[in-house]
Design a protein around this motif. Structure first.
Motif, PDB file in Angstrom:
ATOM      1  N   ASP A 118      -4.145  -1.857   7.386  1.00  0.00           N
ATOM      2  CA  ASP A 118      -5.308  -2.909   7.271  1.00  0.00           C
ATOM      3  C   ASP A 118      -4.257  -4.342   6.326  1.00  0.00           C
ATOM      4  O   ASP A 118      -2.966  -4.046   6.024  1.00  0.00           O
ATOM      5  CB  ASP A 118      -6.547  -2.822   6.751  1.00  0.00           C
ATOM      6  CG  ASP A 118      -6.313  -2.430   5.258  1.00  0.00           C
ATOM      7  OD1 ASP A 118      -5.111  -2.545   4.500  1.00  0.00           O
ATOM      8  OD2 ASP A 118      -7.374  -1.824   4.798  1.00  0.00           O
ATOM      9  N   GLN A 119      -4.868  -5.109   5.774  1.00  0.00           N
ATOM     10  CA  GLN A 119      -4.374  -6.439   5.287  1.00  0.00           C
ATOM     11  C   GLN A 119      -3.884  -5.927   3.687  1.00  0.00           C
ATOM     12  O   GLN A 119      -2.548  -6.370   3.381  1.00  0.00           O
ATOM     13  CB  GLN A 119      -5.154  -7.618   5.007  1.00  0.00           C
ATOM     14  CG  GLN A 119      -4.341  -8.606   4.418  1.00  0.00           C
ATOM     15  CD  GLN A 119      -5.484  -9.983   4.432  1.00  0.00           C
ATOM     16  OE1 GLN A 119      -6.434  -9.782   4.844  1.00  0.00           O
ATOM     17  NE2 GLN A 119      -4.935 -11.025   4.028  1.00  0.00           N
ATOM     18  N   HIS A 120      -4.161  -4.787   3.417  1.00  0.00           N
ATOM     19  CA  HIS A 120      -3.856  -4.313   2.220  1.00  0.00           C
ATOM     20  C   HIS A 120      -2.899  -2.991   2.175  1.00  0.00           C
ATOM     21  O   HIS A 120      -2.216  -2.338   1.017  1.00  0.00           O
ATOM     22  CB  HIS A 120      -4.869  -3.980   1.068  1.00  0.00           C
ATOM     23  CG  HIS A 120      -5.949  -4.830   0.933  1.00  0.00           C
ATOM     24  ND1 HIS A 120      -5.563  -6.238   0.461  1.00  0.00           N
ATOM     25  CD2 HIS A 120      -7.143  -5.160   1.791  1.00  0.00           C
ATOM     26  CE1 HIS A 120      -6.797  -6.950   0.680  1.00  0.00           C
ATOM     27  NE2 HIS A 120      -7.604  -6.270   1.316  1.00  0.00           N
ATOM     28  N   GLY A 121      -2.369  -2.737   3.454  1.00  0.00           N
ATOM     29  CA  GLY A 121      -1.591  -1.727   3.686  1.00  0.00           C
ATOM     30  C   GLY A 121      -2.167  -0.248   3.774  1.00  0.00           C
ATOM     31  O   GLY A 121      -1.577   0.771   3.710  1.00  0.00           O
ATOM     32  N   ASN A 122      -3.558  -0.011   3.620  1.00  0.00           N
ATOM     33  CA  ASN A 122      -4.175   1.188   3.844  1.00  0.00           C
ATOM     34  C   ASN A 122      -4.318   1.498   5.231  1.00  0.00           C
ATOM     35  O   ASN A 122      -4.876   0.451   6.187  1.00  0.00           O
ATOM     36  CB  ASN A 122      -5.693   0.889   3.208  1.00  0.00           C
ATOM     37  CG  ASN A 122      -5.452   0.641   1.767  1.00  0.00           C
ATOM     38  OD1 ASN A 122      -4.577   0.960   1.039  1.00  0.00           O
ATOM     39  ND2 ASN A 122      -6.185  -0.418   1.112  1.00  0.00           N
ATOM     40  N   LEU A 123      -4.233   2.743   5.817  1.00  0.00           N
ATOM     41  CA  LEU A 123      -4.432   3.209   7.090  1.00  0.00           C
ATOM     42  C   LEU A 123      -5.809   3.306   7.368  1.00  0.00           C
ATOM     43  O   LEU A 123      -6.685   4.062   6.589  1.00  0.00           O
ATOM     44  CB  LEU A 123      -3.662   4.424   7.086  1.00  0.00           C
ATOM     45  CG  LEU A 123      -3.819   4.979   8.439  1.00  0.00           C
ATOM     46  CD1 LEU A 123      -3.180   4.298   9.579  1.00  0.00           C
ATOM     47  CD2 LEU A 123      -3.304   6.463   8.547  1.00  0.00           C
ATOM     48  N   GLN A 124      -6.066   2.568   8.407  1.00  0.00           N
ATOM     49  CA  GLN A 124      -7.615   2.875   9.120  1.00  0.00           C
ATOM     50  C   GLN A 124      -7.576   3.361  10.139  1.00  0.00           C
ATOM     51  O   GLN A 124      -6.735   3.397  10.884  1.00  0.00           O
ATOM     52  CB  GLN A 124      -8.192   1.304   8.943  1.00  0.00           C
ATOM     53  CG  GLN A 124      -8.222   0.336   7.752  1.00  0.00           C
ATOM     54  CD  GLN A 124      -9.013   0.987   6.488  1.00  0.00           C
ATOM     55  OE1 GLN A 124      -9.996   1.626   6.846  1.00  0.00           O
ATOM     56  NE2 GLN A 124      -8.600   0.544   5.474  1.00  0.00           N
TER      57      GLN A 124
END
Ligand code: ZN
Length: 176
Positions: A118-124
Motif C-alpha cells: 500500500d501507500q505506506h509500504g505495508n503488504l496487503q
C-alpha cells in the motif's frame, strides 16, 4: 502537487513492462507527492484508475477510487500480484484515459485475490469482486504494457462515445 500529462495510445511507454518500485523509496516525499499527483490527475480526468505508465513513469504503481453503490475505496497498488483468479467471468464496458473517446466490451474474471504494497509500504492481501476486480486487472495490464483493446474478444464492440450513447447506452461505460 500538480496535474500530470497523460500518455496516449501510440506512446511507446504504454507498451513497456513497468519496473518494480524499490521499497525503500515508498516513504520518500517525492514518491508520496507522486501518488498525490496521480490521484489528482485521475480525478481531474474523471477516471476511476490510473497506472504510472499512463503518466510516463514506467513503475509498478496504480491508484484507484470509485464512489457510488458499485464503487470501491481509495486504493494504491505498488508492485501488485494477482495470486488467484475466480472461475466466474464478467463482461464490462471499458474505456481508458489513454484511449480518448473509445469503449469496448472486455470479459475478465469477476473475482481476484491481490497482493500489493500500500501507500505506506505495508503488504496487503485481499479479494476484489465486480468492478473493483475488473479495474485492478485493467490497471495491472498497464504495468505489463497491455491495453483493454488487446483484451477484447470481439472488436466489433469497439465504439466511439457518440455512437455508444446512440446504440449501447443501456449499459454504463466504465472509464478506467
Ligand atoms: Zn487504462
Amino acid at each position: 502537487m500538480g496535474l500530470l500529462p497523460i500518455a496516449k495510445v501510440g506512446n511507446p511507454i504504454l507498451r513497456r513492462i513497468a519496473e518494480p518500485v524499490e521499497t525503500n523509496r515508498i516513504k520518500s516525499v517525492e514518491f508520496q507527492e507522486f501518488i498525490a499527483d496521480m490521484f489528482e490527475t485521475m480525478v481531474e480526468n474523471n477516471g476511476i484508475g490510473l497506472a504510472a505508465p499512463q503518466v510516463s513513469r514506467s513503475e509498478q504503481v496504480v491508484v484507484m477510487e470509485c464512489g457510488g453503490d458499485n464503487g470501491f475505496p481509495r486504493t494504491v497498488l505498488i508492485n501488485p500480484k494477482i495470486v488467484f483468479y475466480g472461475p466466474q467471468q464478467t463482461e464490462m464496458w471499458e474505456g481508458c484515459l489513454s484511449i480518448d473517446g473509445l469503449q469496448g466490451q472486455v470479459t475478465r474474471p469477476s473475482m481476484i485475490r491481490v497482493q500489493a504494497l500500500d501507500q505506506h509500504g505495508n503488504l496487503q492481501d485481499w479479494e476484489a469482486h465486480g468492478l473493483y476486480a475488473v479495474c485492478i486487472q485493467h490497471e495491472m495490464d498497464h504495468l505489463l504494457g497491455k491495453l483493454f483493446i488487446d483484451r477484447m474478444a470481439d472488436m466489433s464492440t469497439l465504439t466511439q462515445l457518440q455512437e455508444f450513447e446512440t446504440y449501447w447506452q443501456k449499459e454504463p461505460a466504465t472509464i478506467i
